[in-house]
Design an enzyme around this catalytic site. Sequence first.
Site, PDB file in Angstrom:
ATOM      1  N   SER A 571     -18.093  -2.610  58.304  1.00 47.86           N
ATOM      2  CA  SER A 571     -18.936  -3.506  57.516  1.00 47.86           C
ATOM      3  C   SER A 571     -18.378  -4.940  57.514  1.00 47.86           C
ATOM      4  O   SER A 571     -18.252  -5.539  58.572  1.00 47.86           O
ATOM      5  CB  SER A 571     -19.071  -2.934  56.108  1.00 47.86           C
ATOM      6  OG  SER A 571     -20.091  -3.559  55.448  1.00 47.86           O
ATOM      7  N   ASP A 659     -28.368   3.214  58.086  1.00 43.07           N
ATOM      8  CA  ASP A 659     -27.714   2.180  57.269  1.00 43.07           C
ATOM      9  C   ASP A 659     -28.734   1.121  56.833  1.00 43.07           C
ATOM     10  O   ASP A 659     -29.404   0.512  57.666  1.00 43.07           O
ATOM     11  CB  ASP A 659     -26.597   1.520  58.105  1.00 43.07           C
ATOM     12  CG  ASP A 659     -25.721   0.594  57.289  1.00 43.07           C
ATOM     13  OD1 ASP A 659     -26.059   0.317  56.117  1.00 43.07           O
ATOM     14  OD2 ASP A 659     -24.690   0.132  57.823  1.00 43.07           O
ATOM     15  N   HIS A 691     -24.439   3.771  55.549  1.00 43.04           N
ATOM     16  CA  HIS A 691     -23.417   2.740  55.739  1.00 43.04           C
ATOM     17  C   HIS A 691     -21.996   3.291  55.951  1.00 43.04           C
ATOM     18  O   HIS A 691     -21.294   2.837  56.844  1.00 43.04           O
ATOM     19  CB  HIS A 691     -23.481   1.776  54.555  1.00 43.04           C
ATOM     20  CG  HIS A 691     -22.743   0.501  54.768  1.00 43.04           C
ATOM     21  ND1 HIS A 691     -22.907  -0.281  55.895  1.00 43.04           N
ATOM     22  CD2 HIS A 691     -21.831  -0.145  54.003  1.00 43.04           C
ATOM     23  CE1 HIS A 691     -22.121  -1.336  55.813  1.00 43.04           C
ATOM     24  NE2 HIS A 691     -21.456  -1.279  54.674  1.00 43.04           N
TER      25      HIS A 691
HETATM   26  C1  LIG Z   1     -24.660  -7.281  53.824  1.00 43.24           C
HETATM   27  S1  LIG Z   1     -23.501  -6.070  53.888  1.00 43.24           S
HETATM   28  C2  LIG Z   1     -21.968  -6.781  53.614  1.00 43.24           C
HETATM   29  C3  LIG Z   1     -20.800  -5.927  53.808  1.00 43.24           C
HETATM   30  C4  LIG Z   1     -20.662  -4.814  52.792  1.00 43.24           C
HETATM   31  N1  LIG Z   1     -20.652  -5.372  51.474  1.00 43.24           N
HETATM   32  C5  LIG Z   1     -21.120  -4.736  50.422  1.00 43.24           C
HETATM   33  O1  LIG Z   1     -21.710  -3.723  50.412  1.00 43.24           O
HETATM   34  C6  LIG Z   1     -19.348  -4.069  53.020  1.00 43.24           C
HETATM   35  O2  LIG Z   1     -18.428  -4.582  53.588  1.00 43.24           O
HETATM   36  N2  LIG Z   1     -19.244  -2.839  52.501  1.00 43.24           N
HETATM   37  C7  LIG Z   1     -17.984  -2.146  52.362  1.00 43.24           C
HETATM   38  C8  LIG Z   1     -17.890  -1.563  50.965  1.00 43.24           C
HETATM   39  O3  LIG Z   1     -18.029  -2.554  50.007  1.00 43.24           O
HETATM   40  C9  LIG Z   1     -17.786  -1.017  53.356  1.00 43.24           C
HETATM   41  O4  LIG Z   1     -16.627  -0.723  53.676  1.00 43.24           O
HETATM   42  O5  LIG Z   1     -18.760  -0.404  53.774  1.00 43.24           O
END
Ligand SMILES: CSCC[C@H](NC=O)C(=O)N[C@@H](CO)C(=O)O
Length: 714
Positions: A571, A659, A691
């Site tokens: 992510s 996702d 996700h």
């Molecule tokens: C537009 S998505 C941005 C990235 C995401 N942020 C929040 O959900 C992200 O990095 N998620 C993390 C957990 O917070 C992950 O490891 O999946």
Amino acid sequence: MPLLAVYTELKKVEEIVGVYRDLASISLPTSAQVRSVDDQFLAVTTQWSQRDLEKSEKTNFTVNYILNAQDYSVLIKTPSQEVKNEIWKKESPSGKYHAVVTSWKNKKGEEKQFIEIWNSQGKIKNYDVCSQEKHGKVNNKDDTFGCLQWSNNEEKLLYTSERKLPKTKSFFGTTNGNDDKKEEKDIVLGKEHYTVEDWGEQLVKKSCSVICILDIKSGTIEVLDTPADLSCGQACWGPEDNTVVFTGWNNDPFRLGLKYCTQRQSAVYTYDLKTQKITSISDKTQSSRSPNISPDQSKLVYFDQPIGGAHKQCSRLKMYDFKTQTNQVILDIVHRPKDEVCNGIYEDVLMSRCWSHDSKQIILSTSYRSRTVLYCINVETKTVRQLNGGIKDGSSSIVDIYKDIIIISCTSPNTPQHLMVGKLLSNPGEEIKWHYLNQPEIDNNISFHLSSHQPTTDRKHSKYGYLDYETILVLPKTTDDKKPPLILFPHGGPHTTFDTLYMMYVAGFCKCGFAVLMVNYRGSLGFGQDSVESILGNIGDQDVKDCKAAADEIISKGLVDGQKVFMFGGSHGGFLTTHLIGQYPDFFQAGCCRNPVTNLTVMTGVTDIPDWVYVESGFDYNHSCLLNPSYSEEMWKRSPIRYVDQVKAPLLLMIGKDDLRVPPSQAKEYYRALKTRNIKTRLIEYEDNCHPIVKVDSEADAFVNIMLWYKEHS
Ligand SMILES: CSCC[C@H](NC=O)C(=O)N[C@@H](CO)C(=O)O
């Protein structure tokens, strides 16, 4: 491929699969409840989860303990009992009954949900709650909307479900002669394709949650008359069961993703069961959540924080007094940590039982730099103290507290989560003596080290100056003088954190011979609100440089092989992976990422949290925001894809096909850009994963593929 190469490859696969199988067989505790049987004995019920690679599912089971109430030694431990079809189980206040929410498919394949009531003799009631057609699907055990609460008199159960939607059929549908007149009247025509908004990633089909009360004797269900523009959850009984207290999230003007997002507009309300009057008891200009009533029922505590901004941030602990109907701040947002005790609260919710028996103290656990620590907060004196945990430099979190007996979960990167029991002491100076409920298996072939990093002058923040950050280095034991290759692993978010927890992937990487550097770059939780805010408008730069500098520092200490560095992240961690291999093309041997953000300019229309893209790029967001060329220009500058021409490291991309947070198009665009530039790449798509990619078979397959990719490119 020559025969020897095929054999070597197979051997490699076998070894990696063996490592994964061993780690996957470890069972981990998910929850526990303690209660006193009498002066001599304590009863503890514990719930566990374990991966079953053969069935490709998680097995859940229960273990019960009877402890000596004086010295907490385990007197009886029952054999593990597998739990199936159970969504939720809750003991009544006296311990006489259990309520169990179960889900089951009938012969026609339709899902049925029941609320069962049990006593020591067996099942005494079973209600098919959806058949009354008063509400939609019952919510499961999640931190957002789910709840299951016994009334104090044990006559009623509070739970949440989806609001009942009108039945609809085609404009051209024929009437069914069997439908009775009333049902026919309730059916609306031609609306079957209307969109039903939901709360996004991991909350699919959760659209408008309502609060329901089941009368256990009669089986009647009352759905509370809450406004249609609120999604309600986290409900609990108010004093004397006369009111219900809950969190309400605003549905309008439209819903945005709620998972990992505590900045959404929400408030704490009371619902008077006699008058049906709803009153907001929290400040509606703030985002409030997780109400929790004291054992003496005189007050409740909850979290609040400003609406909007970073998706997760530092929260206040507030208290509402039912008698005076006033609120006060118990623990405020910590902007810049000043003492060695507390850096603020970063949790989504309080544990369902968190009060001391005298209703004067709250026990909670949250991130303190790179560790999860236990806090005891006195709500009268507003003083905070850290409770000692179970492992030095490890992490401890509260699992349950009842009459001052506390169950905690302890862990560190080489010690899987295990449960300990202790007593909250009245003398704040005294350390709690923790006793094992189960003995953990410490892996002595893995060690870990915490390091603090100071930004160099060129990385000084224009507003916040020098904020430090931390890394956790996890090292495999080596038998020779060879230094291990390094995996640089920044977390996602960016507003989350790596605490010194046992993480199966990290332990697995180490067992395959890699050192792992987990980076809590500036912007992580646990370092104060200034650190959280310092990254807004600086993504793709400050976070990238913090990771590279941390890796340089660790390499310069001579602990790892600086010629063999790999990138890994999911992510926002995937955003950093693709940034780092683009900005430092000669530093990395190879990279792997899960659902990476690669191009911000095309994210706003497709993610469930478009506000994230604006806010992290340095802009304000409101629901009417539209992308324009000046926003796009800045977003492009901050996007990893901007550097794709410079990439040299082979990259493995893994996507969860469902996702909603970072849609697969982000990884696919980057994959195509690499392919056309003749950079080695592979794209793996996991069906039925969203996700996090944590379905048992996908998680296992991803691990082996990651390890093979790194080994191939070593
Ligand atoms: C537009 S998505 C941005 C990235 C995401 N942020 C929040 O959900 C992200 O990095 N998620 C993390 C957990 O917070 C992950 O490891 O999946």
